[in-house]
Design an enzyme around this catalytic site. Sequence first.
Site, PDB file in Angstrom:
ATOM      1  CE1 TYR A   1       1.068  -0.345   4.400  1.00  0.00           C
ATOM      2  CE2 TYR A   1      -0.009   1.788   4.426  1.00  0.00           C
ATOM      3  CZ  TYR A   1       0.811   0.861   5.027  1.00  0.00           C
ATOM      4  OH  TYR A   1       1.388   1.150   6.241  1.00  0.00           O
TER       5      TYR A   1
ATOM      6  CE  LYS B   1       3.198   2.929   3.112  1.00  0.00           C
ATOM      7  NZ  LYS B   1       3.252   2.978   4.566  1.00  0.00           N
TER       8      LYS B   1
ATOM      9  CD  GLU C   1      10.182   1.415  10.566  1.00  0.00           C
ATOM     10  OE1 GLU C   1      10.120   2.364   9.775  1.00  0.00           O
ATOM     11  OE2 GLU C   1      10.121   0.241  10.195  1.00  0.00           O
TER      12      GLU C   1
ATOM     13  CG  LEU D   1       8.490   2.092   4.735  1.00  0.00           C
ATOM     14  CD1 LEU D   1       8.283   0.842   3.887  1.00  0.00           C
ATOM     15  CD2 LEU D   1       7.148   2.742   5.021  1.00  0.00           C
TER      16      LEU D   1
HETATM   17  N1  PMP Z   1       7.860   3.443   8.894  1.00  0.00           N
HETATM   18  C1  PMP Z   1       6.719   2.736   8.928  1.00  0.00           C
HETATM   19  C2  PMP Z   1       6.715   1.407   9.582  1.00  0.00           C
HETATM   20  C3  PMP Z   1       5.549   3.266   8.370  1.00  0.00           C
HETATM   21  O1  PMP Z   1       4.406   2.558   8.391  1.00  0.00           O
HETATM   22  C4  PMP Z   1       5.580   4.558   7.785  1.00  0.00           C
HETATM   23  C5  PMP Z   1       4.334   5.171   7.198  1.00  0.00           C
HETATM   24  N2  PMP Z   1       3.900   4.517   6.090  1.00  0.00           N
HETATM   25  C6  PMP Z   1       6.800   5.244   7.769  1.00  0.00           C
HETATM   26  C7  PMP Z   1       7.918   4.662   8.341  1.00  0.00           C
HETATM   27  C8  PMP Z   1       6.907   6.618   7.143  1.00  0.00           C
HETATM   28  O2  PMP Z   1       6.871   6.543   5.754  1.00  0.00           O
HETATM   29  P1  PMP Z   1       6.316   7.764   4.872  1.00  0.00           P
HETATM   30  O3  PMP Z   1       7.123   8.963   5.285  1.00  0.00           O
HETATM   31  O4  PMP Z   1       6.583   7.364   3.496  1.00  0.00           O
HETATM   32  O5  PMP Z   1       4.881   7.902   5.227  1.00  0.00           O
END
Ligand code: PMP
Length: 287
Positions: free
Chosen positions: A33, A150, A183, A207
């Site tokens: 996603y 993701k 994270e 991620l």
């Molecule tokens: N880490 C994880 C585990 C996440 O779910 C997200 C949000 N999707 C992020 C980091 C941040 O990614 P982004 O800045 O692309 O939203």
Amino acid sequence: MSRIVYVNGAFVPEAEARVSVFDRGFLMADGVYEVTSVLDGRLIDFAGHAARLRRSLGELGMAAPMEDAALLALHREIVARNAVVDGLVYLQVTRGNPGDRDFAYPPADTPPTVVLFTQSKPGLAESPVAEAGWRVISVPDLRWGRRDIKTVQLLYPSMAKMAAKAAGADDAWLTEPGGVVTEGSSNNTWIISGGRMVTRALSHDILSGITRAAVRALAAEAGIAVEERAFTLAEAQAADEAFATSATAFVMPVVEIDGVKVGDGRPGPLTRRLRALYVAEMRRAAL
Ligand code: PMP
């Protein structure tokens, strides 16, 4: 107001949208996603999200369902059909419906399931929560080993969020043995000490946040040093400032970690500056 959602080629009222019970996304969490924010009716960092979608699909051996230009057109159309001013577009692509349940992947020509919907969040960029900052707790990181993809396998992050809520906190920071931070439940984590920003380096462990990349670039442009390395909870608690980044939280100050105030317990000056820089640059470049 009932939303118009997109399912496999058609825009339909949300109550009429259908996905098969045999869909691999439903049975196996076999899908990926993206979440793209919308400010003033325009998409924030669409190119970054489209590129990461392509990568996630590739890592799972799935073909991209369409070209980026078609994906952009779909995003714009769903924003327009739902008259979203501030909010987000959620996109999910699964390995589709093989017509039965089986651990083996279906034939490669099985059509993917493609779903888009919007969420309206008026005033997304002016969140009062960002003025106060988040209080976070730590929980062990019990997710799988390919967090760089993701996927829609979000049960553990949901459990972490619930643990945070139960503790009266806003989010959970996920940690490895030794208290090393990977994270947040759905965001990348940062600390600032002595004017230097620190965030974990990219690997299979985290991620690759689109917001992380944008903030890193803005910091470099502003002449602020960014170090990519792991840090511990103890280091974060002793830091001058801490924050989290994600497509919907933007740059979110973190003011308390496991009951210990970060700095003076208020959003730090550099964090506030980065948030303002990020929001201004994203609004400028929005599509
Ligand atoms: N880490 C994880 C585990 C996440 O779910 C997200 C949000 N999707 C992020 C980091 C941040 O990614 P982004 O800045 O692309 O939203």
